[in-house]
Scaffold this motif. Structure first.
Motif, PDB file in Angstrom:
ATOM      1  N   TRP A   1       0.813  -1.217   0.000  1.00  0.00           N
ATOM      2  CA  TRP A   1       0.000   0.000   0.000  1.00  0.00           C
ATOM      3  C   TRP A   1       0.845   1.264   0.000  1.00  0.00           C
ATOM      4  O   TRP A   1       0.421   2.297  -0.504  1.00  0.00           O
ATOM      5  N   GLY A   2       2.042   1.202   0.595  1.00  0.00           N
ATOM      6  CA  GLY A   2       2.924   2.373   0.611  1.00  0.00           C
ATOM      7  C   GLY A   2       3.815   2.436  -0.612  1.00  0.00           C
ATOM      8  O   GLY A   2       4.453   3.444  -0.859  1.00  0.00           O
ATOM      9  N   ASP A   3       3.896   1.310  -1.351  1.00  0.00           N
ATOM     10  CA  ASP A   3       4.699   1.224  -2.564  1.00  0.00           C
ATOM     11  C   ASP A   3       6.175   1.513  -2.284  1.00  0.00           C
ATOM     12  O   ASP A   3       6.864   2.120  -3.098  1.00  0.00           O
ATOM     13  N   LEU A   4       6.655   1.079  -1.110  1.00  0.00           N
ATOM     14  CA  LEU A   4       8.058   1.251  -0.766  1.00  0.00           C
ATOM     15  C   LEU A   4       8.847   0.043  -1.242  1.00  0.00           C
ATOM     16  O   LEU A   4       8.330  -1.075  -1.284  1.00  0.00           O
ATOM     17  N   SER A   5      10.103   0.266  -1.592  1.00  0.00           N
ATOM     18  CA  SER A   5      11.015  -0.830  -1.939  1.00  0.00           C
ATOM     19  C   SER A   5      11.438  -1.523  -0.644  1.00  0.00           C
ATOM     20  O   SER A   5      11.227  -1.003   0.457  1.00  0.00           O
ATOM     21  N   TYR A   6      12.062  -2.678  -0.779  1.00  0.00           N
ATOM     22  CA  TYR A   6      12.543  -3.393   0.406  1.00  0.00           C
ATOM     23  C   TYR A   6      13.513  -2.514   1.196  1.00  0.00           C
ATOM     24  O   TYR A   6      13.466  -2.478   2.420  1.00  0.00           O
ATOM     25  N   GLU A   7      14.384  -1.818   0.474  1.00  0.00           N
ATOM     26  CA  GLU A   7      15.365  -0.948   1.123  1.00  0.00           C
ATOM     27  C   GLU A   7      14.673   0.193   1.870  1.00  0.00           C
ATOM     28  O   GLU A   7      15.075   0.558   2.984  1.00  0.00           O
ATOM     29  N   GLU A   8      13.636   0.759   1.269  1.00  0.00           N
ATOM     30  CA  GLU A   8      12.903   1.847   1.922  1.00  0.00           C
ATOM     31  C   GLU A   8      12.155   1.344   3.151  1.00  0.00           C
ATOM     32  O   GLU A   8      12.087   2.041   4.168  1.00  0.00           O
ATOM     33  N   VAL A   9      11.610   0.135   3.090  1.00  0.00           N
ATOM     34  CA  VAL A   9      10.947  -0.450   4.260  1.00  0.00           C
ATOM     35  C   VAL A   9      11.966  -0.649   5.373  1.00  0.00           C
ATOM     36  O   VAL A   9      11.697  -0.356   6.540  1.00  0.00           O
ATOM     37  N   SER A  10      13.146  -1.122   5.005  1.00  0.00           N
ATOM     38  CA  SER A  10      14.222  -1.303   5.980  1.00  0.00           C
ATOM     39  C   SER A  10      14.546   0.007   6.683  1.00  0.00           C
ATOM     40  O   SER A  10      14.660   0.061   7.916  1.00  0.00           O
ATOM     41  N   GLN A  11      14.655   1.072   5.911  1.00  0.00           N
ATOM     42  CA  GLN A  11      14.920   2.397   6.489  1.00  0.00           C
ATOM     43  C   GLN A  11      13.746   2.872   7.328  1.00  0.00           C
ATOM     44  O   GLN A  11      13.934   3.408   8.426  1.00  0.00           O
ATOM     45  N   ALA A  12      12.524   2.688   6.812  1.00  0.00           N
ATOM     46  CA  ALA A  12      11.335   3.193   7.489  1.00  0.00           C
ATOM     47  C   ALA A  12      11.155   2.559   8.859  1.00  0.00           C
ATOM     48  O   ALA A  12      10.791   3.231   9.825  1.00  0.00           O
ATOM     49  N   LEU A  13      11.396   1.244   8.955  1.00  0.00           N
ATOM     50  CA  LEU A  13      11.167   0.539  10.213  1.00  0.00           C
ATOM     51  C   LEU A  13      12.429   0.363  11.041  1.00  0.00           C
ATOM     52  O   LEU A  13      12.364  -0.130  12.172  1.00  0.00           O
ATOM     53  N   GLY A  14      13.569   0.743  10.475  1.00  0.00           N
ATOM     54  CA  GLY A  14      14.823   0.607  11.213  1.00  0.00           C
ATOM     55  C   GLY A  14      15.190  -0.847  11.457  1.00  0.00           C
ATOM     56  O   GLY A  14      15.690  -1.199  12.524  1.00  0.00           O
ATOM     57  N   ILE A  15      14.951  -1.696  10.459  1.00  0.00           N
ATOM     58  CA  ILE A  15      15.271  -3.120  10.574  1.00  0.00           C
ATOM     59  C   ILE A  15      16.165  -3.519   9.406  1.00  0.00           C
ATOM     60  O   ILE A  15      16.152  -2.876   8.364  1.00  0.00           O
ATOM     61  N   PRO A  16      16.939  -4.595   9.570  1.00  0.00           N
ATOM     62  CA  PRO A  16      17.815  -5.027   8.478  1.00  0.00           C
ATOM     63  C   PRO A  16      17.023  -5.471   7.244  1.00  0.00           C
ATOM     64  O   PRO A  16      15.884  -5.943   7.351  1.00  0.00           O
ATOM     65  N   LEU A  17      17.655  -5.355   6.086  1.00  0.00           N
ATOM     66  CA  LEU A  17      17.033  -5.742   4.826  1.00  0.00           C
ATOM     67  C   LEU A  17      16.617  -7.216   4.848  1.00  0.00           C
ATOM     68  O   LEU A  17      15.545  -7.570   4.357  1.00  0.00           O
ATOM     69  N   GLY A  18      17.437  -8.060   5.441  1.00  0.00           N
ATOM     70  CA  GLY A  18      17.107  -9.480   5.542  1.00  0.00           C
ATOM     71  C   GLY A  18      15.833  -9.715   6.352  1.00  0.00           C
ATOM     72  O   GLY A  18      15.044 -10.613   6.041  1.00  0.00           O
ATOM     73  N   THR A  19      15.621  -8.910   7.380  1.00  0.00           N
ATOM     74  CA  THR A  19      14.405  -9.018   8.188  1.00  0.00           C
ATOM     75  C   THR A  19      13.190  -8.609   7.370  1.00  0.00           C
ATOM     76  O   THR A  19      12.125  -9.232   7.456  1.00  0.00           O
ATOM     77  N   VAL A  20      13.340  -7.569   6.552  1.00  0.00           N
ATOM     78  CA  VAL A  20      12.246  -7.156   5.663  1.00  0.00           C
ATOM     79  C   VAL A  20      11.875  -8.321   4.759  1.00  0.00           C
ATOM     80  O   VAL A  20      10.703  -8.673   4.617  1.00  0.00           O
ATOM     81  N   ARG A  21      12.874  -8.923   4.143  1.00  0.00           N
ATOM     82  CA  ARG A  21      12.624 -10.028   3.211  1.00  0.00           C
ATOM     83  C   ARG A  21      11.956 -11.204   3.911  1.00  0.00           C
ATOM     84  O   ARG A  21      11.000 -11.777   3.388  1.00  0.00           O
ATOM     85  N   SER A  22      12.449 -11.568   5.093  1.00  0.00           N
ATOM     86  CA  SER A  22      11.859 -12.721   5.785  1.00  0.00           C
ATOM     87  C   SER A  22      10.446 -12.417   6.270  1.00  0.00           C
ATOM     88  O   SER A  22       9.551 -13.268   6.167  1.00  0.00           O
ATOM     89  N   ARG A  23      10.206 -11.203   6.770  1.00  0.00           N
ATOM     90  CA  ARG A  23       8.850 -10.852   7.197  1.00  0.00           C
ATOM     91  C   ARG A  23       7.889 -10.820   6.014  1.00  0.00           C
ATOM     92  O   ARG A  23       6.758 -11.283   6.122  1.00  0.00           O
ATOM     93  N   LEU A  24       8.347 -10.271   4.906  1.00  0.00           N
ATOM     94  CA  LEU A  24       7.492 -10.214   3.727  1.00  0.00           C
ATOM     95  C   LEU A  24       7.192 -11.625   3.212  1.00  0.00           C
ATOM     96  O   LEU A  24       6.047 -11.937   2.871  1.00  0.00           O
ATOM     97  N   HIS A  25       8.199 -12.474   3.182  1.00  0.00           N
ATOM     98  CA  HIS A  25       7.989 -13.860   2.753  1.00  0.00           C
ATOM     99  C   HIS A  25       6.980 -14.564   3.660  1.00  0.00           C
ATOM    100  O   HIS A  25       6.045 -15.218   3.181  1.00  0.00           O
ATOM    101  N   ARG A  26       7.172 -14.402   4.967  1.00  0.00           N
ATOM    102  CA  ARG A  26       6.263 -15.035   5.938  1.00  0.00           C
ATOM    103  C   ARG A  26       4.842 -14.489   5.787  1.00  0.00           C
ATOM    104  O   ARG A  26       3.868 -15.243   5.791  1.00  0.00           O
ATOM    105  N   ALA A  27       4.711 -13.173   5.614  1.00  0.00           N
ATOM    106  CA  ALA A  27       3.389 -12.560   5.473  1.00  0.00           C
ATOM    107  C   ALA A  27       2.700 -13.041   4.201  1.00  0.00           C
ATOM    108  O   ALA A  27       1.504 -13.351   4.209  1.00  0.00           O
ATOM    109  N   ARG A  28       3.432 -13.099   3.122  1.00  0.00           N
ATOM    110  CA  ARG A  28       2.850 -13.574   1.859  1.00  0.00           C
ATOM    111  C   ARG A  28       2.427 -15.033   1.968  1.00  0.00           C
ATOM    112  O   ARG A  28       1.344 -15.408   1.507  1.00  0.00           O
TER     113      ARG A  28
END
Length: 189
Positions: A148-175
């Motif tokens: 919904w925010g149309d952010l890239s993985y890198e932007e999500v990492s910056q937005a939430l202050g979490i590592p890029l790998g965490t973004v990827r794993s959370r997104l994979h788990r959520a999907r």
């Protein structure tokens, strides 16, 4: 040569706003609509108005500590907005559960959106709401910032202050979890 504020990157606007607070208004003009749209989808129109105001007030107050080496402030602003959305999380979860039970979206929408969504996807909305309600807060935040925010993985990492790998794993788990709830018919992002 005078450079128009519209031509400046976000970091330069923030830097200038420390001495000239009116410069910060350009950031509001650039991103308020996007932040509002993201927040409204998460917690409703009325609460989104509050989140936008709170987000830009907090950003304005924190502008002196902004990392000026980052030219794009969008992820920073989404991170602040996500924090304020989290304060409305209980309400969001109640709305998603109600939608999954009843199929009636309690959030008002413009008439054209309401008609289209009712005709095309009322059952899917219920299933999507159930899928979103079943996710952990962290997984839901990542998924919705991407979808919904149309952010890239890198932007999500910056937005939430979490590592890029965490973004990827959370997104994979959520999907993955969402696909199970949706019957593997639809992918969210």
């Amino acid at each position: 040569m005078i450079i128009e504020t519209a031509e400046l990157d976000d970091a330069e606007l923030i830097r200038r706003s420390v001495g000239d607070p009116e410069q910060f208004a350009t950031l509001f003009d650039r991103y308020a609509r996007q932040i509002h749209r993201y927040a409204a989808r998460r917690i409703g129109e009325q609460a989104a108005d509050d989140v936008v105001g709170e987000t830009f007030l907090a950003a304005f107050r924190r502008r002196g500590s902004y990392d000026l080496s980052v030219p794009l402030a969008r992820p920073w602003l989404y991170g602040i907005a996500t924090t304020f959305v989290a304060r409305h999380r209980r309400r969001e979860e109640r709305l998603l559960r109600a939608l999954s039970r009843t199929g009636v979206d309690p959030l008002p929408e413009a008439m054209d959106h309401t008609v289209v969504s009712r005709v095309a996807a009322s059952d899917k909305e219920r299933e999507l709401a159930a899928a979103l309600a079943s996710l952990s807060r962290g997984d839901r935040d990542v998924l919705l910032l991407v979808a919904w925010g149309d952010l890239s993985y890198e932007e999500v990492s910056q937005a939430l202050g979490i590592p890029l790998g965490t973004v990827r794993s959370r997104l994979h788990r959520a999907r993955k979890k969402s696909r199970v709830v949706l019957g593997d018919e639809e992918e969210l992002a």
